[in-house]
Scaffold this motif. Structure first.
Motif, PDB file in Angstrom:
ATOM      1  N   GLY A  66       9.769   5.207   3.851  1.00 25.29           N
ATOM      2  CA  GLY A  66      10.024   6.644   3.870  1.00 25.29           C
ATOM      3  C   GLY A  66       9.828   7.321   2.530  1.00 25.29           C
ATOM      4  O   GLY A  66      10.327   8.435   2.314  1.00 25.29           O
ATOM      5  N   VAL A  67       9.093   6.667   1.600  1.00 26.42           N
ATOM      6  CA  VAL A  67       8.773   7.340   0.336  1.00 26.42           C
ATOM      7  C   VAL A  67       7.949   8.590   0.681  1.00 26.42           C
ATOM      8  O   VAL A  67       7.060   8.546   1.526  1.00 26.42           O
ATOM      9  CB  VAL A  67       7.976   6.391  -0.601  1.00 26.42           C
ATOM     10  N   ARG A  68       8.248   9.719   0.013  1.00 27.87           N
ATOM     11  CA  ARG A  68       7.598  10.981   0.368  1.00 27.87           C
ATOM     12  C   ARG A  68       6.150  11.034  -0.127  1.00 27.87           C
ATOM     13  O   ARG A  68       5.859  10.617  -1.259  1.00 27.87           O
ATOM     14  CB  ARG A  68       8.380  12.158  -0.205  1.00 27.87           C
ATOM     15  N   ALA A  69       5.287  11.536   0.698  1.00 25.76           N
ATOM     16  CA  ALA A  69       3.859  11.629   0.357  1.00 25.76           C
ATOM     17  C   ALA A  69       3.671  12.433  -0.921  1.00 25.76           C
ATOM     18  O   ALA A  69       2.818  12.100  -1.759  1.00 25.76           O
ATOM     19  CB  ALA A  69       3.086  12.260   1.513  1.00 25.76           C
ATOM     20  N   SER A  77       0.832  -1.205   0.000  1.00 26.97           N
ATOM     21  CA  SER A  77       0.000   0.000   0.000  1.00 26.97           C
ATOM     22  C   SER A  77       0.868   1.257   0.000  1.00 26.97           C
ATOM     23  O   SER A  77       2.042   1.230   0.365  1.00 26.97           O
ATOM     24  CB  SER A  77      -0.895   0.004   1.241  1.00 26.97           C
ATOM     25  N   ASP A  78       0.272   2.371  -0.429  1.00 28.12           N
ATOM     26  CA  ASP A  78       0.969   3.666  -0.392  1.00 28.12           C
ATOM     27  C   ASP A  78       1.442   3.970   1.027  1.00 28.12           C
ATOM     28  O   ASP A  78       2.560   4.436   1.248  1.00 28.12           O
ATOM     29  CB  ASP A  78       0.017   4.788  -0.841  1.00 28.12           C
ATOM     30  N   GLU A  79       0.551   3.680   1.972  1.00 34.16           N
ATOM     31  CA  GLU A  79       0.861   4.008   3.365  1.00 34.16           C
ATOM     32  C   GLU A  79       2.131   3.268   3.820  1.00 34.16           C
ATOM     33  O   GLU A  79       2.976   3.842   4.504  1.00 34.16           O
ATOM     34  CB  GLU A  79      -0.329   3.620   4.242  1.00 34.16           C
ATOM     35  N   MET A  80       2.221   1.989   3.432  1.00 39.75           N
ATOM     36  CA  MET A  80       3.400   1.221   3.855  1.00 39.75           C
ATOM     37  C   MET A  80       4.658   1.727   3.144  1.00 39.75           C
ATOM     38  O   MET A  80       5.739   1.719   3.717  1.00 39.75           O
ATOM     39  CB  MET A  80       3.196  -0.274   3.559  1.00 39.75           C
ATOM     40  N   LYS A  81       4.489   2.169   1.889  1.00 42.07           N
ATOM     41  CA  LYS A  81       5.648   2.717   1.177  1.00 42.07           C
ATOM     42  C   LYS A  81       6.170   3.941   1.931  1.00 42.07           C
ATOM     43  O   LYS A  81       7.375   4.146   2.053  1.00 42.07           O
ATOM     44  CB  LYS A  81       5.278   3.099  -0.266  1.00 42.07           C
ATOM     45  N   ARG A  82       5.248   4.738   2.466  1.00 49.19           N
ATOM     46  CA  ARG A  82       5.639   5.923   3.240  1.00 49.19           C
ATOM     47  C   ARG A  82       6.232   5.513   4.580  1.00 49.19           C
ATOM     48  O   ARG A  82       7.312   5.930   4.970  1.00 49.19           O
ATOM     49  CB  ARG A  82       4.413   6.801   3.522  1.00 49.19           C
ATOM     50  N   LYS A  83       5.478   4.654   5.279  1.00 45.92           N
ATOM     51  CA  LYS A  83       5.783   4.380   6.680  1.00 45.92           C
ATOM     52  C   LYS A  83       7.024   3.501   6.836  1.00 45.92           C
ATOM     53  O   LYS A  83       7.888   3.787   7.664  1.00 45.92           O
ATOM     54  CB  LYS A  83       4.579   3.655   7.278  1.00 45.92           C
ATOM     55  N   LEU A  84       7.108   2.427   6.070  1.00 50.53           N
ATOM     56  CA  LEU A  84       8.217   1.492   6.271  1.00 50.53           C
ATOM     57  C   LEU A  84       9.472   1.954   5.539  1.00 50.53           C
ATOM     58  O   LEU A  84      10.584   1.756   6.012  1.00 50.53           O
ATOM     59  CB  LEU A  84       7.857   0.081   5.799  1.00 50.53           C
ATOM     60  N   HIS A 139       3.135  11.698  -8.610  1.00 49.83           N
ATOM     61  CA  HIS A 139       3.423  10.788  -9.719  1.00 49.83           C
ATOM     62  C   HIS A 139       2.637   9.473  -9.653  1.00 49.83           C
ATOM     63  O   HIS A 139       2.608   8.730 -10.626  1.00 49.83           O
ATOM     64  CB  HIS A 139       4.922  10.462  -9.754  1.00 49.83           C
ATOM     65  N   GLY A 140       2.023   9.199  -8.496  1.00 57.60           N
ATOM     66  CA  GLY A 140       1.337   7.919  -8.335  1.00 57.60           C
ATOM     67  C   GLY A 140       2.327   6.851  -7.899  1.00 57.60           C
ATOM     68  O   GLY A 140       3.540   6.986  -8.123  1.00 57.60           O
ATOM     69  N   ALA A 141       1.799   5.786  -7.278  1.00 57.16           N
ATOM     70  CA  ALA A 141       2.680   4.738  -6.735  1.00 57.16           C
ATOM     71  C   ALA A 141       3.433   4.016  -7.840  1.00 57.16           C
ATOM     72  O   ALA A 141       4.556   3.552  -7.640  1.00 57.16           O
ATOM     73  CB  ALA A 141       1.864   3.747  -5.910  1.00 57.16           C
ATOM     74  N   VAL A 142       2.790   3.890  -9.025  1.00 58.85           N
ATOM     75  CA  VAL A 142       3.469   3.217 -10.132  1.00 58.85           C
ATOM     76  C   VAL A 142       4.114   4.300 -11.002  1.00 58.85           C
ATOM     77  O   VAL A 142       3.477   4.864 -11.902  1.00 58.85           O
ATOM     78  CB  VAL A 142       2.477   2.359 -10.944  1.00 58.85           C
ATOM     79  N   SER A 143       5.339   4.641 -10.675  1.00 69.10           N
ATOM     80  CA  SER A 143       6.033   5.713 -11.387  1.00 69.10           C
ATOM     81  C   SER A 143       7.526   5.542 -11.224  1.00 69.10           C
ATOM     82  O   SER A 143       7.996   4.871 -10.302  1.00 69.10           O
ATOM     83  CB  SER A 143       5.620   7.082 -10.821  1.00 69.10           C
ATOM     84  N   GLU A 144       8.255   6.159 -12.146  1.00 70.38           N
ATOM     85  CA  GLU A 144       9.704   6.132 -12.074  1.00 70.38           C
ATOM     86  C   GLU A 144      10.184   6.723 -10.753  1.00 70.38           C
ATOM     87  O   GLU A 144      11.072   6.182 -10.100  1.00 70.38           O
ATOM     88  CB  GLU A 144      10.279   6.939 -13.248  1.00 70.38           C
ATOM     89  N   VAL A 181       8.661   7.023  -7.768  1.00 65.19           N
ATOM     90  CA  VAL A 181       8.433   6.203  -6.576  1.00 65.19           C
ATOM     91  C   VAL A 181       9.366   4.993  -6.579  1.00 65.19           C
ATOM     92  O   VAL A 181       9.934   4.625  -5.541  1.00 65.19           O
ATOM     93  CB  VAL A 181       6.943   5.787  -6.457  1.00 65.19           C
ATOM     94  N   ALA A 182       9.569   4.376  -7.751  1.00 68.70           N
ATOM     95  CA  ALA A 182      10.507   3.243  -7.829  1.00 68.70           C
ATOM     96  C   ALA A 182      11.880   3.694  -7.326  1.00 68.70           C
ATOM     97  O   ALA A 182      12.534   3.001  -6.541  1.00 68.70           O
ATOM     98  CB  ALA A 182      10.602   2.731  -9.263  1.00 68.70           C
ATOM     99  N   ARG A 183      12.299   4.872  -7.786  1.00 70.58           N
ATOM    100  CA  ARG A 183      13.606   5.408  -7.392  1.00 70.58           C
ATOM    101  C   ARG A 183      13.694   5.602  -5.871  1.00 70.58           C
ATOM    102  O   ARG A 183      14.625   5.127  -5.228  1.00 70.58           O
ATOM    103  CB  ARG A 183      13.835   6.748  -8.100  1.00 70.58           C
ATOM    104  N   GLU A 184      12.671   6.240  -5.317  1.00 73.57           N
ATOM    105  CA  GLU A 184      12.714   6.480  -3.859  1.00 73.57           C
ATOM    106  C   GLU A 184      12.682   5.171  -3.070  1.00 73.57           C
ATOM    107  O   GLU A 184      13.375   5.018  -2.059  1.00 73.57           O
ATOM    108  CB  GLU A 184      11.554   7.389  -3.422  1.00 73.57           C
ATOM    109  N   MET A 185      11.877   4.230  -3.552  1.00 73.87           N
ATOM    110  CA  MET A 185      11.782   2.942  -2.842  1.00 73.87           C
ATOM    111  C   MET A 185      13.149   2.266  -2.773  1.00 73.87           C
ATOM    112  O   MET A 185      13.577   1.779  -1.714  1.00 73.87           O
ATOM    113  CB  MET A 185      10.792   2.001  -3.544  1.00 73.87           C
ATOM    114  N   ALA A 186      13.843   2.240  -3.905  1.00 72.06           N
ATOM    115  CA  ALA A 186      15.146   1.573  -3.931  1.00 72.06           C
ATOM    116  C   ALA A 186      16.146   2.313  -3.055  1.00 72.06           C
ATOM    117  O   ALA A 186      16.885   1.712  -2.263  1.00 72.06           O
ATOM    118  CB  ALA A 186      15.654   1.472  -5.364  1.00 72.06           C
TER     119      ALA A 186
END
Lengths: 422, 422
Positions: free
Chosen positions: A324-327, A315-322, A333-338, A340-345
């Motif tokens: 630290g992806v920025r809200a 979920s978006d919330e977990m991407k933020r919370k666990l 850009h939406g969760a499926v985006s270049e 967000v992928a970059r921030e997640m990695a």
């Protein structure tokens, strides 16, 4: 020599389970230069088993059956085959003692029925089964019951559970086959595993350069699977080694880094090997693959030394919370985006302090697609200390194939990165 | 009617790939009351294919082949069968146009060889393939070439890639088979999936109570797989529905909550369904299963609504850092302990604010075992707002089976918990 394999089980004919014996046994036998010429599956009725075995014996020197040796009412292979071959069954004291021991060790009473598993056709060799109760059996077949023109044939019966069948095969069938049917001519089968290319592209790259070797007797085969294409070289006879060596040089030259491994090697095994050798570590942040990348990597013994961990953030919330992806990145850009992928990695790498991190975010379907981002859209990011690279892929398959292909692509990007650094 | 299935492919005989067509097609055909009586796999040489097809035609009313319709040099099924049946091949303009369109849509040039896929044996029905280039083909077989005593038989050829074969089967073969071979008597096949019991225990519980139904014609079958046992009921004829209904009542009474589902239902699908209905959520903290639980759950469409995420924490450090497991707990009890399992589950639930959390920590092997905690030792914890329960299991199998069985046990504990609350 001619070998046939017969798998028995009504559940196979009803399509209720997957037949994994076919691949495993064919593979093991091919490596002994006993390529199976036919594999048959029939229901576990005495009539079907008898008919299939009788037909196979007219064609083959060695027939191997699987299944139907257990204690339940649909386990009929042993009896059906003994009757067909006109052999009496006798209780074998050693087998009975082993069965009794099996239950005693587990502190469980022995069901009376299990005693049937100690019945052995006269003259049969017993192939001990340390992981279960029913042993394997090997029976010599009289000339008039076997392939015409031969002296005798052999029939080997193995129990159905893979955990029992495989050790019996390795420890008892392999030596027996080597003794009964010594290999006459060299035989080499080699499989090269490629990732990232389609089947027709692989063929285009290698077919012409390999032509003269094929004319000289090299057999060339292809197998396309999700995210990968296997190229298979088979050669026989006195030139087998030379043909294989020459073909290998050509394959390596034509396909280069697209070959990730040989034989059964998996991309995940290559990655664990490379990271271990370099004492480097990895973290994962998986959205749409839902843990599949971590699962594949942790199938490799020793993965714990290089895989720090994985965040499965659906979920978006977990991407933020666990992670630290920025809200605002998610909102913009939406969760499926270049982005967000970059921030997640980058977040996964930072949080775990690992050398590399892979992230994936995409739309596995069947729902959730839009005209701009249809089902199958996926972004894969690979972060290292130096840089983060993101690639966009399009895998519009069913949900499970999507996960499998995306996992393969993500692992392949890391493999290419690690190999380019060697 | 009698149906046989022939899978062609040298890679099958060499054991280089898994034959998934067997299960899938047998299953689909069984559901049409066309239980496959024999499945055969042979190498993709013209001789082997011809021999296998000829033999099957003497036994069966319908023969289905898979593979060998593609453009590469080892794709010989179409030609071999046409020659055997004495049918000429002609280029089909409609098929050719579809192949050209396939490449045009993908913006790729059409390899000249692909044109061969437009060759159709005279009189054959073309079964369109929207996901590839080679269409399926259905051919009527003359009486003298088919099973004796029958008017005509049918031979259906399908392409090898599952992504192409399956839609062709569903959209074209199913209606054709229904039209050519209308079902004559009722046929019911039902599979009940159980978890948590061994095969002999399942049999002991149900065999006696089902005896009179078995005597009346019910077929009873078992299939043991990692962490689960399937019970299969097959009945035919005018009493099929009555026999199935009575047997179902007995099974449910005897096995109760150990039955988690029917037919293809998986435990993970049951969990996603139960959580969705109750608007509850789940988090995971996986050590030794390495993402396998998350992977299984995210195979279910809609999992994103109930699975918040998973922490795959392979190392002690990650257990501390990502989850917050206390260093003293790790030092005092070790990572594989009831206490660490408990903290992992409680931490995962707290961090994600989910309703439930499952954790697993254990020793998958092959290394890492000790006399006190041998390979196979595993602790599974289930945390909810009210309580945390930890169970200790022992799964001394190979690494992959260990992951599979442990995942099944963990999912089953959550399922039992969710069902007991209904």
């Amino acid at each position: 020599m001619i070998v046939e394999l017969i798998n028995t089980g009504s559940e196979l004919m009803l399509g209720r389970v997957l037949n994994t014996h076919q691949q495993w046994l064919c593979r093991q036998l091919a490596d002994l230069d006993c390529v199976v010429s036919r594999q048959t599956a029939v229901a576990d009725t005495a009539k079907e088993i008898e008919q299939a075995v009788r037909e196979s014996l007219t064609r083959a020197d060695l027939v191997i059956t699987t299944g139907g040796l257990g204690p339940t009412s649909d386990d009929l292979t042993r009896t059906a085959i003994a009757r067909m071959l006109g052999k009496e069954m006798k209780e074998d004291a050693v087998v009975l003692a082993q069965i009794q021991k099996y239950f005693a060790q587990r502190n469980r009473p022995m069901p009376e029925r299990t005693r049937e598993e100690a019945l052995v056709p006269e003259g049969a060799l017993v192939l001990p089964n340390p992981n279960g109760t029913a042993p394997g059996l090997a029976v010599e077949v009289r000339p008039d019951q076997s392939r015409s023109g031969n002296n005798v044939g052999w029939l080997i019966m193995l129990p159905g559970p893979p955990r029992e069948l495989r050790p019996i095969f390795a420890n008892h069938v392999v030596p027996l086959v080597k003794r009964l049917f010594p290999s006459k001519e060299p035989f080499i089968c080699r499989t090269f595993r490629t990732a990232g290319l389609g089947e027709s592209v692989v063929q285009q790259k290698i077919e012409h350069p390999l032509r003269s070797l094929v004319e000289a007797g090299l057999e060339l085969g292809y197998c396309a699977r999700p995210g990968q294409v296997d190229v298979r070289l088979v050669s026989r006879g006195i030139n087998a080694e030379k043909l294989t060596a020459e073909a290998t040089v050509i394959l390596r030259a034509q396909l280069g880094a697209d070959i990730y491994g040989q034989e059964d090697e998996t991309i995940e095994a290559v990655i664990v090997r490379l990271l271990t050798a370099r004492r480097q570590t990895l973290a994962l942040a998986e959205s749409c693959t839902g843990g599949c990348i971590a699962h594949r990597l942790t199938n490799v013994p020793g993965a714990s030394a290089v895989l720090f961990g994985s965040f499965v953030t659906y979920s978006d919330e977990m991407k933020r919370k666990l992670l630290g992806v920025r809200a605002e990145t998610l909102a913009l850009h939406g969760a499926v985006s270049e982005e967000v992928a970059r921030e997640m990695a980058e977040d996964a790498r930072r949080v775990t302090e690992s050398d590399y991190a892979i992230s994936v975010t995409g739309i596995a379907g069947p729902d959730g697609g839009t005209p701009e981002k249809p089902v199958g859209t996926v972004f894969i990011a690979l972060a290292s200390l130096r840089e983060t690279r993101v690639s966009k892929m399009f895998n519009p398959w069913d949900r499970l194939t999507f996960k499998e292909v995306t996992t393969q692509q993500a692992l392949n990007q890391l493999r290419l990165r690690l190999e380019s650094l060697l």
